[in-house]
Every structure is written in C-alpha cells, then in structure tokens.
Design an enzyme around this catalytic site. Sequence first.
Site, PDB file in Angstrom:
ATOM      1  N   SER A   1       0.834  -1.202   0.000  1.00 10.68           N
ATOM      2  CA  SER A   1       0.000   0.000   0.000  1.00 10.68           C
ATOM      3  C   SER A   1       0.865   1.247   0.000  1.00 10.68           C
ATOM      4  CB  SER A   1      -0.900   0.022   1.239  1.00 10.68           C
ATOM      5  OG  SER A   1      -1.571   1.258   1.362  1.00 10.68           O
TER       6      SER A   1
ATOM      7  N   TYR B   1      -1.929  -1.209  10.042  1.00 14.57           N
ATOM      8  CA  TYR B   1      -1.969  -1.516   8.606  1.00 14.57           C
ATOM      9  C   TYR B   1      -0.721  -0.980   7.911  1.00 14.57           C
ATOM     10  CZ  TYR B   1      -3.772  -1.429   3.777  1.00 14.57           C
ATOM     11  OH  TYR B   1      -3.947  -1.588   2.419  1.00 14.57           O
TER      12      TYR B   1
END
Length: 248
Positions: free
Chosen positions: A141, A154
Amino acid sequence: MNERLAGKTALVTGAAQGIGKAIAARLAADGATVMVSDINAQGAEAAAASIGGKARAIAADISDPASVKALFAEIQALTGGIDILVNNASIVPFIAWDDVDLEHWRKIIDVNLTGTFIVSRAGTDQMRDAGKAGRVISIASNTFFAGTPNMAAYVAAKGGVIGFTRALATELGKYNITANAVTPGLIESEGVKASPHNEAFGFVEMLQAMKGKGQPEHIADVVSFLASDDARWITGQTLNVDAGMVRH
C-alpha cells in the site's frame, strides 16, 4: 486479452471482491488457471463463477497454517501446483491511534503480514518442489510511503510486506522465482466505498499528478505484467500505482 499466461496456474488470495477479484479476472483473461481464494467461501464461489473459464474457488484463512496447507494440497491435486502467487488478502482498518490496542495490532499483523509469510512459504516451496520459475506478487500500500493516519497497524504491516518482498527476492532468485510488491493508492473498491476511506477521494485526488479515482483494474493490469515473462528480469522491487500521489 492475449494468452501470455496460458498453461500457468495462479493463486490470488482475498479474491472475492475488489482488487483481488479484478486481478483474478485479468490473469484468467491472460490464459491462466486461477485459484480464487478468500476466507469468504460464498464470495469466492461467486467471483469464480463470474470470471468463468478456468477459475476455481477455494476458501482459506491465510492466517491459519492448517488452512493454508489444505489450500495448497488442493491446488496440487487439481493443477500440479502454482506458478504465480498474488498475496492480496488483507484487513483494511480505519481506527484512531488512541484506539489501537494490542489485540487490534496483532489481528492486523497476523493477517496482513504473517498471513503473507505463511502463504509465501507454502507457495514458493510448491514452486521449488516442481522446479518452476515462479512469480510472487504482494499487494502492499502507498500508505507506507505516506504514513496515512487512522491505519497505524496496517501501515506497519504493509511496510513489512515491502521489506519481506526484498528479502524473498534475495532468497529465491537462485530458483528463478521473482518477488515484487505493488503499492496501490486509494482504490474505488467495494470495501473502500463501504468504509470511511471513501470520504478521502477528494483530498487524495488533489495530491495526484493525474486526476480521477483509482480502479481495481489499474492494479490488475500491473500485476498481469509482473506475472508475465516480460517481467522476468525484475525482482525485489516495489511498484507504486497511485496516479503520482506519491513520487519517490
């Protein structure tokens, strides 16, 4: 689409919807036999049915070694083993830093980072046992580059995936197995549209060099390239796909 992946078997985790489903559909269009895997068995079945062709659904929990072992045993029996592994499954939270406790942290790390290791361990062992020149493509990401708020665990996990990808490339290069990561920006997937992240598109678009909303197919197209023979001399790399939001 062409048939550049004809004769190949690909496993895509987290493929019931969104980016994972788009990747599975693209690899199938490229001629691969695609194992559509997800913890959501019904979702995986529906995705495989909509993709058609040689797509097959197999439910699995990537954070559970026994489930992953059963997954690869089934793939071995069906196809003789994978050539392409796409680590896509992950949990995408939206949680304030003050609410991040150890239970939340462990849950995110267990799925997003440890799950990637568990599947990569089993998948690359299967490739090596068959003497296959393989591909490992992990979806990380661009939040790792941006330090995006409300996603601390995350961001840490996806940073770990990037580091793991570099190490994996070093470990597996001698077997002609490549390992690369893709870092999507904000993507207009079903999961994002149903979460608070959906409110961020306006801000994100201001930062992008090109305007518009990222789509799952933007990521699938890049994965298709990395899975192909055209990318045979690329390994240990992270390819950022976010319309130039992050320039590094």
